[in-house]
Design a protein around this motif. Structure first.
Motif, mmCIF file in Angstrom:
data_model
loop_
_atom_site.group_PDB
_atom_site.id
_atom_site.type_symbol
_atom_site.label_atom_id
_atom_site.label_comp_id
_atom_site.label_asym_id
_atom_site.label_seq_id
_atom_site.Cartn_x
_atom_site.Cartn_y
_atom_site.Cartn_z
ATOM 1 N N GLU A 159 0.835 -1.203 0.000
ATOM 2 C CA GLU A 159 0.000 0.000 0.000
ATOM 3 C C GLU A 159 0.868 1.251 0.000
ATOM 4 O O GLU A 159 0.527 2.255 -0.635
ATOM 5 N N ASP A 196 -7.267 -4.065 -7.174
ATOM 6 C CA ASP A 196 -8.500 -3.652 -6.515
ATOM 7 C C ASP A 196 -8.441 -3.933 -5.013
ATOM 8 O O ASP A 196 -8.883 -3.119 -4.191
ATOM 9 N N ARG A 200 -8.529 -1.001 -2.073
ATOM 10 C CA ARG A 200 -9.483 -0.985 -0.963
ATOM 11 C C ARG A 200 -8.764 -0.843 0.373
ATOM 12 O O ARG A 200 -9.184 -0.070 1.251
ATOM 13 N N ARG A 201 -7.673 -1.585 0.546
ATOM 14 C CA ARG A 201 -6.907 -1.483 1.787
ATOM 15 C C ARG A 201 -6.315 -0.089 1.959
ATOM 16 O O ARG A 201 -6.304 0.470 3.068
ATOM 17 N N ARG A 203 -7.421 2.765 0.655
ATOM 18 C CA ARG A 203 -8.496 3.711 0.979
ATOM 19 C C ARG A 203 -8.878 3.628 2.451
ATOM 20 O O ARG A 203 -9.101 4.648 3.109
ATOM 21 N N ALA A 204 -8.957 2.413 2.954
ATOM 22 C CA ALA A 204 -9.306 2.239 4.364
ATOM 23 C C ALA A 204 -8.248 2.869 5.275
ATOM 24 O O ALA A 204 -8.579 3.456 6.315
ATOM 25 N N ARG A 207 -8.628 6.759 5.189
ATOM 26 C CA ARG A 207 -10.004 7.266 5.255
ATOM 27 C C ARG A 207 -10.161 8.376 6.282
ATOM 28 O O ARG A 207 -10.995 9.270 6.110
ATOM 29 N N ASP A 212 -9.666 9.218 1.598
ATOM 30 C CA ASP A 212 -9.912 8.104 0.679
ATOM 31 C C ASP A 212 -10.523 8.572 -0.637
ATOM 32 O O ASP A 212 -10.374 7.913 -1.664
ATOM 33 N N THR A 217 -11.931 5.960 -8.719
ATOM 34 C CA THR A 217 -12.088 4.890 -9.694
ATOM 35 C C THR A 217 -12.593 5.484 -10.994
ATOM 36 O O THR A 217 -13.577 6.229 -11.009
ATOM 37 N N TYR A 223 -7.547 3.711 -12.095
ATOM 38 C CA TYR A 223 -7.600 4.582 -10.914
ATOM 39 C C TYR A 223 -6.762 5.833 -11.144
ATOM 40 O O TYR A 223 -5.813 5.841 -11.924
#
Length: 230
Positions: A159, A196, A200-201, A203-204, A207, A212, A217, A223
């Motif tokens: 990440e 993907d 998601r990880r 963005r979390a 956040r 985020d 997308t 992205y």
């Protein structure tokens, strides 16, 4: 992350001098004594930059530059040409073939390192150690940390690399395949859905504070990281 630099020169003394100084500066060095060896190195592991001599045995440095620029996989790799040729027409020929910079021999290691750093900042900023900040989100490559104000965020290594690439290439759309090449490496053969999962990880992880939404997308494309998201 530390940039991988391929040094291509048939002169062992020059090749070693350049390689040693690049290693001391923190770069990971690959070496080749001619264009054919360089092609093999590039096929095996895509470098972040190529530093090459014009006068190579067999295929010339200029022809190697053209070969690199023709291939979709290598087209965007930054190139610096080393040569004893001093004529303006030679410099023009190198730049027109696709070189990003041109360093004439003899040169100082300090000058070459400065030029390499400048080209990487311009063409491959994700390989430098420069901190980058967007909307209060600050990524520090040397410390390997991401800060939101005074708070350090917890990110996995993948990440972190993904965020670094997106932040240094903001406001551009990147396909999943491009992200796999740039973040996981061009020899990673996993599925595109891997991107993907890590998006998601990521963005979390960012956040808090609504950051985020900076990762957008683009339907059917991939992205992007928006500097206008907040």
């Amino acid at each position: 992350m530390s940039a991988r630099i391929l040094v291509v020169d048939e002169d062992d003394a020059v090749q070693q001098m350049v390689s040693v100084n690049l290693g001391r500066a923190g770069y990971r060095v690959l070496q080749a004594g001619n264009a054919e060896q360089a092609q093999d190195r590039i096929r095996a592991e895509l470098p972040n930059m190529v530093v090459l001599e014009w006068m190579l045995p067999g295929m010339s440095g200029i022809d190697l530059v053209r070969w690199i620029r023709r291939d979709g996989r290598t087209r965007s790799v930054p190139l610096i040409m080393l040569t004893a040729r001093l004529e303006v027409r030679d410099k023009v020929a190198a730049l027109e073939a696709g070189a990003d910079d041109y360093v004439t021999k003899p040169f100082s290691s300090r000058e070459l390192l400065a030029r390499i750093s400048a080209v990487l900042r311009r063409r491959a900023p994700q390989t430098t150690y420069d901190a980058v900040e967007v909307s209060g989100l600050r990524l520090e490559p040397i410390a390997q940390r991401v800060m939101l104000g005074d708070e350090e965020l917890e990110l996995g290594s993948t990440e972190f690399r993904l965020l670094h690439f997106l932040m240094t290439h903001a406001d551009r759309v990147h396909s999943r395949a491009q992200l796999l090449d740039q973040v996981w490496g061009d020899h990673f053969f996993g599925e595109e859905r891997t991107v993907d999962v890590h998006i998601r990880r990521l963005r979390a992880s960012i956040r808090r504070g609504g950051h985020d939404i900076l990762i957008q997308t683009v339907r059917g494309s991939g992205y992007s990281f928006s500097t206008q998201g907040q």
